[in-house]
Scaffold this active site. Structure first.
Site, PDB file in Angstrom:
ATOM      1  CG  MET A  41       7.611  51.501  19.728  1.00 49.64           C
ATOM      2  SD  MET A  41       6.760  51.117  18.200  1.00 49.64           S
ATOM      3  CE  MET A  41       5.586  49.922  18.759  1.00 49.64           C
ATOM      4  CG  HIS A  48       8.112  49.340  28.418  1.00 47.10           C
ATOM      5  ND1 HIS A  48       6.753  49.538  28.368  1.00 47.10           N
ATOM      6  CD2 HIS A  48       8.491  49.012  27.161  1.00 47.10           C
ATOM      7  CE1 HIS A  48       6.328  49.342  27.147  1.00 47.10           C
ATOM      8  NE2 HIS A  48       7.346  49.013  26.388  1.00 47.10           N
ATOM      9  CD  GLU A 159      13.751  35.565  27.097  1.00 44.25           C
ATOM     10  OE1 GLU A 159      13.152  35.177  28.118  1.00 44.25           O
ATOM     11  OE2 GLU A 159      14.696  34.958  26.571  1.00 44.25           O
TER      12      GLU A 159
HETATM   13  O1  PAF Z   1       9.514  46.438  20.983  1.00 44.10           O
HETATM   14  C1  PAF Z   1       9.233  47.612  20.676  1.00 44.10           C
HETATM   15  O2  PAF Z   1       8.599  48.349  21.433  1.00 44.10           O
HETATM   16  C2  PAF Z   1       9.657  48.150  19.324  1.00 44.10           C
HETATM   17  O3  PAF Z   1       9.550  47.191  18.341  1.00 44.10           O
HETATM   18  C3  PAF Z   1      11.071  48.772  19.338  1.00 44.10           C
HETATM   19  C4  PAF Z   1      12.142  47.735  19.645  1.00 44.10           C
HETATM   20  C5  PAF Z   1      11.122  49.883  20.379  1.00 44.10           C
HETATM   21  C6  PAF Z   1      11.379  49.383  17.976  1.00 44.10           C
HETATM   22  O4  PAF Z   1      10.457  50.392  17.637  1.00 44.10           O
END
Ligand code: PAF
Length: 291
Positions: A41, A48, A159
């Protein structure tokens, strides 16, 4: 956005529409490359980026989506506050080795409203599912939609969102999707705080208090051989609520595969301790393997 697109045009593709995404991926798929996918997101942090780096290492082409999915927010304020840092995200993705960044509009992801209702049995009746009604249905909607668009061979999830991984795994099983989920460990700050896009919303006082969440979880791990479940829960609640900045929402010890709360620390299953804490208006979650 236009500026970033220009800069990275020859290196990483930044696409906003489904049509552009298909064009960007068709050549790669034709060349037989495996497609790895990291759904996000945005408001990207090192957590990330560790997923993106692993994805790039293990797959022929690394695709990352940036989409703040409205259907998974049960609280409008939370959706409005969610940090949006697209230009910075695009730069970080470039450095991390992403090949295609997909940053669609809401209309592009949901040309029509998604009215699907998933049934995950007991998996989403506890913890995040119980405290954020509809959240996992929204996650399943967007992840299945994104999987359908990207058609990845592998998809990478952190996780930190332990329950999300279980729910997405169940969704993949139910829909028989040909994608393998790759679980990636939590990335922490030096003081233990689990990386989260929401950390950016903390005031300096809240940020200073937040590492107590991880510290308390690690202390719970050390106590597990000498305490019973009730004592462990009391310890965690007292430790968190002792801080003026923090308020415990839940602390659960669950069986790591079923996510159902254990009756005793002697229960014969791998146990995960999961926590949600309110820090002002911000909600932080974390988890740790207990035994
Ligand atoms: O973990 C996240 O950032 C969100 O829940 C995802 C998997 C991108 C879905 O919008």
């Amino acid at each position: 956005m236009k500026f970033c697109k220009f800069i990275y045009k020859f290196i990483m593709k930044v696409v906003e529409t489904v049509k552009e995404l298909r064009q960007a991926l068709s050549g790669e798929k034709n060349r037989g490359k495996t497609v790895g996918f990291v759904p996000t997101m945005g408001a990207l942090h090192r957590g990330h980026l560790s997923l993106v780096q692993r994805c790039k290492k293990e797959c022929g082409v690394a695709v990352v989506s940036i989409f703040v999915n409205p259907t998974q927010f049960n609280d409008r304020g939370d959706l409005a506050r969610y940090p949006r840092t697209l230009a910075a995200d695009v730069q970080l993705l470039q450095v991390a080795g992403c090949d295609v960044a997909f940053a669609p509009s809401e209309k592009e992801v949901y040309p029509e409203p998604d009215v699907r209702v998933f049934d995950f049995g007991q998996l989403d009746k506890v913890m995040e599912g119980a405290h954020r009604p509809g959240h996992f249905n929204g996650v399943a909607q967007v992840v299945s939609r994104l999987f359908d668009l990207v058609k990845p061979d592998y998809a990478y999830f952190g996780e930190k969102d332990f329950q999300q991984l279980a729910v997405v795994g169940e969704m993949v099983r139910q829909l028989r999707l040909p994608v393998k989920l790759v679980r990636c460990p939590i990335v922490r700050e030096a003081d233990g705080l689990a990386l989260s896009s929401r950390n950016a919303l903390l005031t300096p006082e809240q940020r200073a208090a937040a590492p107590l969440i991880a510290k308390t979880l690690f202390a719970a791990v050390d106590m597990v051989c000498s305490a019973d479940l009730a004592a462990l829960k009391r310890f965690v609640a007292d430790a968190i609520n002792a801080s003026e900045q923090l308020q415990l929402e839940y602390f659960e010890v669950v069986c790591a595969s079923t996510l159902q709360p254990v009756a005793s620390l002697d229960d014969d299953c791998a146990k995960q301790a999961c926590i949600a804490v309110r820090v002002g208006k911000v909600r932080l979650i974390d988890n740790v393997r207990l035994s």
